[in-house]
Design a protein around this motif. Structure first.
Motif, PDB file in Angstrom:
ATOM      1  N   GLU A 204       0.822  -1.204   0.000  1.00  0.00           N
ATOM      2  CA  GLU A 204       0.000   0.000   0.000  1.00  0.00           C
ATOM      3  C   GLU A 204       0.860   1.259   0.000  1.00  0.00           C
ATOM      4  N   LEU A 205       2.073   1.136   0.483  1.00  0.00           N
ATOM      5  CA  LEU A 205       3.031   2.237   0.426  1.00  0.00           C
ATOM      6  C   LEU A 205       3.949   2.134  -0.783  1.00  0.00           C
ATOM      7  N   GLN A 206       4.455   0.945  -1.037  1.00  0.00           N
ATOM      8  CA  GLN A 206       5.491   0.756  -2.044  1.00  0.00           C
ATOM      9  C   GLN A 206       4.960   0.528  -3.455  1.00  0.00           C
ATOM     10  N   GLY A 207       3.683   0.215  -3.596  1.00  0.00           N
ATOM     11  CA  GLY A 207       3.163  -0.122  -4.916  1.00  0.00           C
ATOM     12  C   GLY A 207       3.405  -1.597  -5.231  1.00  0.00           C
ATOM     13  N   TYR A 208       3.077  -2.006  -6.471  1.00  0.00           N
ATOM     14  CA  TYR A 208       3.239  -3.411  -6.835  1.00  0.00           C
ATOM     15  C   TYR A 208       3.289  -3.545  -8.357  1.00  0.00           C
ATOM     16  N   MET A 209       3.732  -4.709  -8.805  1.00  0.00           N
ATOM     17  CA  MET A 209       3.747  -5.019 -10.242  1.00  0.00           C
ATOM     18  C   MET A 209       2.443  -5.729 -10.587  1.00  0.00           C
ATOM     19  N   ASP A 210       1.739  -5.227 -11.598  1.00  0.00           N
ATOM     20  CA  ASP A 210       0.468  -5.855 -11.958  1.00  0.00           C
ATOM     21  C   ASP A 210       0.706  -7.088 -12.831  1.00  0.00           C
ATOM     22  N   ALA A 211      -0.364  -7.724 -13.296  1.00  0.00           N
ATOM     23  CA  ALA A 211      -0.266  -8.975 -14.048  1.00  0.00           C
ATOM     24  C   ALA A 211       0.452  -8.796 -15.380  1.00  0.00           C
ATOM     25  N   ASN A 212       0.510  -7.565 -15.874  1.00  0.00           N
ATOM     26  CA  ASN A 212       1.201  -7.288 -17.145  1.00  0.00           C
ATOM     27  C   ASN A 212       2.634  -6.826 -16.958  1.00  0.00           C
ATOM     28  N   GLY A 213       3.102  -6.878 -15.718  1.00  0.00           N
ATOM     29  CA  GLY A 213       4.478  -6.475 -15.444  1.00  0.00           C
ATOM     30  C   GLY A 213       4.663  -4.975 -15.345  1.00  0.00           C
ATOM     31  N   ASN A 214       3.574  -4.240 -15.199  1.00  0.00           N
ATOM     32  CA  ASN A 214       3.663  -2.785 -15.062  1.00  0.00           C
ATOM     33  C   ASN A 214       3.637  -2.396 -13.584  1.00  0.00           C
ATOM     34  N   TYR A 215       4.458  -1.419 -13.239  1.00  0.00           N
ATOM     35  CA  TYR A 215       4.528  -0.972 -11.855  1.00  0.00           C
ATOM     36  C   TYR A 215       3.358  -0.035 -11.557  1.00  0.00           C
ATOM     37  N   VAL A 216       2.626  -0.306 -10.491  1.00  0.00           N
ATOM     38  CA  VAL A 216       1.514   0.540 -10.042  1.00  0.00           C
ATOM     39  C   VAL A 216       2.046   1.454  -8.939  1.00  0.00           C
ATOM     40  N   GLU A 217       2.118   2.732  -9.232  1.00  0.00           N
ATOM     41  CA  GLU A 217       2.722   3.704  -8.321  1.00  0.00           C
ATOM     42  C   GLU A 217       1.794   4.038  -7.156  1.00  0.00           C
ATOM     43  N   THR A 218       2.391   4.575  -6.090  1.00  0.00           N
ATOM     44  CA  THR A 218       1.648   5.095  -4.950  1.00  0.00           C
ATOM     45  C   THR A 218       2.067   6.552  -4.721  1.00  0.00           C
ATOM     46  N   ASP A 219       1.298   7.265  -3.914  1.00  0.00           N
ATOM     47  CA  ASP A 219       1.673   8.647  -3.592  1.00  0.00           C
ATOM     48  C   ASP A 219       3.009   8.696  -2.857  1.00  0.00           C
ATOM     49  N   PHE A 220       3.274   7.680  -2.043  1.00  0.00           N
ATOM     50  CA  PHE A 220       4.550   7.641  -1.330  1.00  0.00           C
ATOM     51  C   PHE A 220       5.716   7.542  -2.324  1.00  0.00           C
ATOM     52  N   TYR A 221       5.580   6.688  -3.322  1.00  0.00           N
ATOM     53  CA  TYR A 221       6.609   6.551  -4.344  1.00  0.00           C
ATOM     54  C   TYR A 221       6.807   7.866  -5.090  1.00  0.00           C
ATOM     55  N   ARG A 222       5.705   8.510  -5.483  1.00  0.00           N
ATOM     56  CA  ARG A 222       5.803   9.756  -6.245  1.00  0.00           C
ATOM     57  C   ARG A 222       6.525  10.839  -5.450  1.00  0.00           C
ATOM     58  N   ALA A 223       6.165  10.960  -4.163  1.00  0.00           N
ATOM     59  CA  ALA A 223       6.810  11.973  -3.333  1.00  0.00           C
ATOM     60  C   ALA A 223       8.289  11.661  -3.143  1.00  0.00           C
ATOM     61  N   PHE A 224       8.611  10.379  -2.913  1.00  0.00           N
ATOM     62  CA  PHE A 224      10.007   9.977  -2.692  1.00  0.00           C
ATOM     63  C   PHE A 224      10.853  10.222  -3.939  1.00  0.00           C
ATOM     64  N   LYS A 225      10.332   9.881  -5.090  1.00  0.00           N
ATOM     65  CA  LYS A 225      11.107   9.967  -6.338  1.00  0.00           C
ATOM     66  C   LYS A 225      11.143  11.382  -6.922  1.00  0.00           C
ATOM     67  N   HIS A 226      10.006  12.067  -6.893  1.00  0.00           N
ATOM     68  CA  HIS A 226       9.909  13.353  -7.592  1.00  0.00           C
ATOM     69  C   HIS A 226       9.893  14.557  -6.657  1.00  0.00           C
ATOM     70  N   GLY A 227       9.818  14.313  -5.354  1.00  0.00           N
ATOM     71  CA  GLY A 227       9.787  15.418  -4.403  1.00  0.00           C
ATOM     72  C   GLY A 227       8.362  15.794  -4.044  1.00  0.00           C
ATOM     73  N   GLY A 228       8.179  16.253  -2.827  1.00  0.00           N
ATOM     74  CA  GLY A 228       6.866  16.656  -2.362  1.00  0.00           C
ATOM     75  C   GLY A 228       6.714  16.360  -0.882  1.00  0.00           C
ATOM     76  N   LEU A 229       5.655  16.899  -0.299  1.00  0.00           N
ATOM     77  CA  LEU A 229       5.362  16.631   1.106  1.00  0.00           C
ATOM     78  C   LEU A 229       4.408  15.445   1.201  1.00  0.00           C
ATOM     79  N   PHE A 230       4.837  14.406   1.889  1.00  0.00           N
ATOM     80  CA  PHE A 230       4.023  13.202   2.068  1.00  0.00           C
ATOM     81  C   PHE A 230       3.444  13.205   3.470  1.00  0.00           C
ATOM     82  N   LEU A 231       2.116  13.263   3.581  1.00  0.00           N
ATOM     83  CA  LEU A 231       1.438  13.179   4.868  1.00  0.00           C
ATOM     84  C   LEU A 231       0.943  11.746   5.070  1.00  0.00           C
ATOM     85  N   PHE A 232       1.487  11.085   6.059  1.00  0.00           N
ATOM     86  CA  PHE A 232       1.060   9.730   6.420  1.00  0.00           C
ATOM     87  C   PHE A 232      -0.016   9.874   7.489  1.00  0.00           C
TER      88      PHE A 232
END
Length: 389
Positions: A204-232
């Motif tokens: 729920e935080l890290q995301g997952y790979m779907d059945a087609n091998g595509n990564y399903v992003e989460t808000d935590f991932y987006r904030a960590f990778k691209h910058g931003g304030l993450f409110l948990f």
């Protein structure tokens, strides 16, 4: 290399120089032993040991940790606000004088009652004026105005911590405004705002790979990778086992996600909000978990009490807010477990404004689900409290 001799004792500085050397450049090249010594450097400069490695390298090389400078400025609004306050007080004075003349003529009220009402009106307006004072936040790269917005009294403290890249644990009762404050901090620092509520599984935080091998992003991932304030939000309702990867991410410069290793963006910031301090269930919040000390140690804790000035301003119904506060105080005085949050004031005021009977509002917003004996006890205590004001 920067001369640290004025800040660090010579024996300690010699040890740091032998380990850190003169050519620290990238976090990727820093060994675990060097990380420990960089944390000693942070302590020597009264910085948190959670300060990022990038900032500590800059401090070692240049004597500057490159933290964001934050200034909260209200001076530009002082004159306009004071003029408005003066005019409001004059209006109140004129109205009160008219009431006194009527009282003298024996038409209505009493001098004591009218005088006390005038004093209370002025006090309420002064309290509201303090809270609604326009704020301008100035950082190294931007200037953001909060004119027309109400901000919680903890806003400056939280802003200063997040600006210095210090993770904050906001602890406060239901309805205290933690999520709103988080979005305002993001606005002040011109960061994107991301939020996630309590999680039970790591994906729920890290995301997952779907059945087609595509990564399903989460808000935590987006904030960590691209910058931003993450409110948990409601982190204390999370499964402690699901927070292991979260701990790793906020403590290090890199974190493994299902799509691969990701480097933390320099503008990644974290606020965790909770109803408890993380030590487990309480009488009021029985669904909260005890979190691992490794999680709690990564945060600076700031308490958010109910800001009653904001509560009064938003509800815009003084008599109803006074009643809600009296019931809240009665709950505390009698040691009951009920939650009487500002939502009771705000939503109850909306119901009253829409013509709903006040007794229905009381039963649905103040006393819902309470045994009749408790309702009777709290009503009696609240009546006493209101009589003393």
């Amino acid at each position: 290399m920067y001369d640290h001799s004025k800040q660090i004792p010579s024996s300690t500085l010699a040890t740091l120089q032998s380990v850190l050397g003169n050519d620290l450049r990238s976090p990727d090249d820093v060994s675990p032993n060097q990380v420990r010594h960089l944390q000693q450097l942070a302590i020597a400069y009264s910085l948190p040991v959670t300060t990022s490695i990038t900032q500590l390298i800059s401090l070692w090389n240049n004597g500057e940790a490159n933290t964001t400078t934050v200034t909260v400025d209200t001076t530009e609004a002082e004159k306009r606000l004071n003029d408005a306050l003066l005019e409001k007080m004059r209006d109140m004075q004129r109205g009160n004088l008219q009431g006194i003349e009527k009282a003298k003529a024996g038409m209505e009220g009493s001098l004591e009652t009218l005088t006390m009402k005038g004093m209370n009106d002025v006090k309420k307006f002064k309290d509201l004026a303090k809270q609604s004072r326009p704020i301008v936040v100035k950082t190294d790269t931007s200037e953001v105005s909060f004119e027309g917005e109400l901000v919680h009294e903890t806003f400056p403290d939280v802003l200063a911590c997040i600006g210095a890249d210090v993770q904050v644990w906001l602890v406060g009762g239901a309805g205290s405004g933690k999520t709103t404050l988080g979005s305002q901090i993001a606005k002040a620092l011109t960061l994107k705002f991301y939020t996630t509520s309590a999680v039970q599984q790591a994906f729920e935080l890290q995301g997952y790979m779907d059945a087609n091998g595509n990564y399903v992003e989460t808000d935590f991932y987006r904030a960590f990778k691209h910058g931003g304030l993450f409110l948990f939000d409601e982190i204390d309702a999370s499964n402690p086992n699901a927070l292991t990867s979260f701990n790793q991410a906020i403590a290090n410069e890199h974190c493994p996600f299902p799509c691969g290793m990701v480097t933390k963006h320099p503008d990644f910031r974290v606020i965790a909000s909770a109803n408890t301090v993380g030590h487990g269930r309480t009488q009021q919040y029985v669904g909260r978990n005890q979190l691992d000390g490794a999680t709690l140690d990564r945060f600076t804790q700031i308490t958010m009490k109910y800001d009653e000035n904001i509560e009064r301003s938003v509800a815009n119904n003084d008599s109803w807010v006074d009643e809600v506060r009296a019931v809240r105080q009665a709950v505390d005085a009698k040691g009951k477990r009920y939650i009487i949050s500002p939502r009771a004031s705000i939503q109850g005021a909306r119901m009253l404004a829409n013509g709903i009977n006040i007794e229905f509002v009381r039963q649905s917003r103040l006393f819902a689900g309470m045994p009749p004996a408790d309702v009777k006890e709290l009503r009696a205590e609240a009546t006493k409290i209101m009589a003393t004001k």
